[in-house]
Write an enzyme that holds these catalytic residues in place. Structure first.
Site, PDB file in Angstrom:
ATOM      1  N   ASP A   8       0.834  -1.194   0.000  1.00  0.00           N
ATOM      2  CA  ASP A   8       0.000   0.000   0.000  1.00  0.00           C
ATOM      3  C   ASP A   8       0.880   1.259   0.000  1.00  0.00           C
ATOM      4  O   ASP A   8       1.929   1.288   0.638  1.00  0.00           O
ATOM      5  CB  ASP A   8      -0.865  -0.035   1.269  1.00  0.00           C
ATOM      6  CG  ASP A   8      -1.944   1.013   1.266  1.00  0.00           C
ATOM      7  OD1 ASP A   8      -2.744   1.030   0.313  1.00  0.00           O
ATOM      8  OD2 ASP A   8      -1.996   1.828   2.214  1.00  0.00           O
TER       9      ASP A   8
ATOM     10  N   GLU B 124       1.563  -0.179  -4.821  1.00  0.00           N
ATOM     11  CA  GLU B 124       0.565   0.795  -5.267  1.00  0.00           C
ATOM     12  C   GLU B 124       1.269   2.117  -5.548  1.00  0.00           C
ATOM     13  O   GLU B 124       1.763   2.765  -4.624  1.00  0.00           O
ATOM     14  CB  GLU B 124      -0.498   0.994  -4.178  1.00  0.00           C
ATOM     15  CG  GLU B 124      -1.527   2.024  -4.586  1.00  0.00           C
ATOM     16  CD  GLU B 124      -2.293   2.632  -3.420  1.00  0.00           C
ATOM     17  OE1 GLU B 124      -3.410   3.113  -3.647  1.00  0.00           O
ATOM     18  OE2 GLU B 124      -1.766   2.643  -2.278  1.00  0.00           O
TER      19      GLU B 124
END
Ligand SMILES: *[C@@H]1O[C@H](CO)[C@@H](O)[C@H](O)[C@H]1NC(C)=O
Ligand SMILES: *[C@@H]1O[C@H](CO)[C@@H](O)[C@H](O)[C@H]1NC(C)=O
Ligand SMILES: *[C@@H]1O[C@H](CO)[C@@H](O)[C@H](O)[C@H]1NC(C)=O
Ligand SMILES: *[C@@H]1O[C@H](CO)[C@@H](O)[C@H](O)[C@H]1NC(C)=O
Ligand SMILES: *[C@@H]1O[C@H](CO)[C@@H](O)[C@H](O)[C@H]1NC(C)=O
Ligand SMILES: *[C@@H]1O[C@H](CO)[C@@H](O)[C@H](O)[C@H]1NC(C)=O
Ligand SMILES: *[C@@H]1O[C@H](CO)[C@@H](O)[C@H](O)[C@H]1NC(C)=O
Length: 469
Positions: free
Chosen positions: A236, A260
């Site tokens: 993330d 990400e």
């Protein structure tokens, strides 16, 4: 800093002598993104871990709807029926478990203790059971990892180690975080050092210049991936930590990492591979190009051709990128594009172009009532896991990929996995590209069907040869 003491005291619970999955192991896979709370309901074999549960799951209520690691096991047949052979599950670590201005942490991204499992989704033995069930089927397990940001209940609480401790935060020392500042996206330093979140729910930015923090995170991830036999990590907010943190972290994990990197800037995103920060990132640049090309009838096909070529030339390993059309942060594809023919064409591009195709749960059920977070995080179970046309077409695409990979089928000496996609023709509304033995001919003309002519030139197929659609 609690981390080192904790790590020194407890040994590895179990060591599996399995071979860790590498990027090359992943590139032929087909990935499916799960929000654990929303994918499958409690059942006889998967007891609820939250009670009471709401009778219907309203995504706008932003609270737990009851999915767990064990309930995922109930639906692995459903995933395999669509040719899926790897799953990415939402974060498993403990979150703040209080009511916030953005309601509850049902999504799992408000991790305040990476080293402890989130009891809302099960126990250690439940996660081990999921890992075993996945591996028994020859599938891979990818876990979402949040290290960049740690929730705090207020900016003032974030400056006080006693109030952080009261929230059971693992991190209590001010030197674990960067000083408070909100991100200015026009300033690259600020993107890495300042905080996500806002005044209502600050997300403190972890201090990866602090060697103790780095050591703690590396020790934890090394143990975690081994203890649960994890095959890959989805990282993330990867762009919010300086890139040179990642080789040590992913190296300690010893498994495939895909990060990400939100945004369309290919020059920036490709550094993750050119600088060898991590194996892979999520295919945001290709996503935007597919939206621009297939998001509306007769939209901008050259967006796919131009961006697709830039992706191929900028990333040393485009075959490791995870290509998607939806996720938990974006509108459902069908919310903005209702015409199913456009969705089918985009799904073919997603599966045949270089990369690991990634389906967001519910995409196969044509979920469309979801503009963006939190609308796009519906429970899957009201769909009854139906055998939709989209489900069947994804299954067929996966069969084709698997068959040409297993057979090492070649065209002009090129197989599927080792070759790059090549655009061989395009018009305003049509495109043809080849990847190894597969030729994809797509259109964004949409419904209703119409007769149109599009020359694809040299296909390599001789007259009267059998080709498989
Ligand atoms: C390693 O992970 C297992 C499973 O979560 C846990 O029980 C154990 O405490 C961890 N060990 C260390 C040293 O962190
Ligand atoms: C960019 O952000 C950093 C971190 O907040 C700050 O120190 C620096 O002054 C900013 N640079 C500019 C040009 O605003
Ligand atoms: C179509 O996409 C190309 C490539 O991204 C871009 O240069 C062009 O401006 C776009 N055209 C329109 C009409 O949006
Ligand atoms: C898109 O989602 C919004 C709510 O998230 C909903 O009101 C709207 O009807 C949806 N549009 C379509 C085409 O489904
Ligand atoms: C879905 O329906 C198709 C077409 O009727 C059928 O061939 C296929 O076996 C079904 N799949 C499942 C999982 O029921
Ligand atoms: C794969 O090989 C089998 C057996 O030789 C053959 O029947 C099949 O058509 C091949 N499929 C593809 C897609 O190459
Ligand atoms: C397309 O052309 C074929 C052959 O001429 C014809 O049978 C068919 O009706 C046409 N379809 C449409 C949608 O015009």
């Amino acid at each position: 800093m609690l981390g080192l003491a904790k790590l020194a005291l407890v040994g590895l619970t179990s060591l599996h002598s399995v071979h860790a999955a590498t990027a090359d192991d992943w590139r032929g896979r087909s990935l499916y993104q799960i929000i654990t709370d929303r994918f499958a309901p409690p059942s006889d074999t998967a007891p609820a871990r939250t009670s009471p549960l709401p009778s219907t799951c309203d995504p706008l209520a932003q609270t737990w709807c009851g999915g767990t690691w064990l309930s995922i096991i109930d639906k692995l047949d459903y995933l395999q029926g669509m040719g899926i052979d790897s799953i990415w599950i939402s974060p498993v670590s403990r979150n703040i478990d209080v009511y916030t201005p953005y309601n509850y942490a049902y999504h799992g991204y408000w991790v305040n203790d990476p080293t402890t499992l989130n009891p809302r989704f099960g126990t250690e033995s439940d996660l081990l059971a999921l890992s075993s069930a996945v591996h028994e089927r020859g599938m891979y397990l990818m876990v979402d990892i949040v290290v960049n940001n740690i929730p705090s209940l207020s900016v003032s609480a974030s400056l006080s180690s006693s109030s952080l401790a009261a929230d059971n935060s693992y991190w209590t020392d001010p030197s674990d975080f960067h000083p408070q500042c909100w991100i200015d996206y026009s300033n690259a330093t600020s993107v890495e050092y300042c905080w996500l979140g806002d005044d209502k729910l600050p997300l403190m930015d972890v201090n990866t210049e602090n060697p103790n923090v780095v050591q703690t995170l590396q020790s934890w991830i090394a143990n975690f991936t081994k203890a649960y036999t994890i095959d890959g990590l989805r990282i993330d907010a990867a762009k919010h930590i300086p890139g040179d943190f990642w080789p040590g972290f992913c190296g300690a994990a010893g498994v495939f990492c895909t990060g990400e990197v939100y945004g369309s800037d290919i020059g920036f995103a490709s550094q993750f591979q050119t600088q060898q920060w991590m194996d892979s990132i999520l295919g945001y640049p290709l996503y935007y190009s597919l939206v621009n090309a297939f998001g509306a009838p007769m939209a901008n096909m050259s967006a796919f051709v131009d961006i697709g070529k830039q992706v191929l030339s900028s990333f040393p390993h485009p075959e490791y990128l995870a290509n998607f059309l939806e996720n938990h942060d974006l509108p459902r594809w069908r919310n903005t594009t209702v015409d199913p023919q456009l969705a089918y064409n985009a799904i073919v591009a997603q599966h045949i172009f270089d990369g690991i195709p990634l389906i967001y749960y519910g995409q196969e059920q044509d979920f469309g009532d979801g503009a963006a977070d939190p609308h796009n995080r519906e429970a899957l179970w009201p769909s009854d896991y139906a055998n939709t046309t989209t489900y069947q077409r994804i299954g067929r695409l996966n069969k084709i990929r698997k068959a040409v990979i297993a057979n090492n089928t070649q065209y002009a000496g090129h197989n599927f996995l080792d070759s790059r996609a090549t655009f061989i023709a395009s018009s305003n509304y049509d495109v043809a590209f080849r990847k190894g033995p597969i030729l994809a001919v797509l259109t964004n003309r949409g419904s209703p069907s119409q007769n149109a002519t599009f020359g694809v030139g040299q296909t390599g197929f001789t007259s009267q040869s059998d080709i498989v659609e």
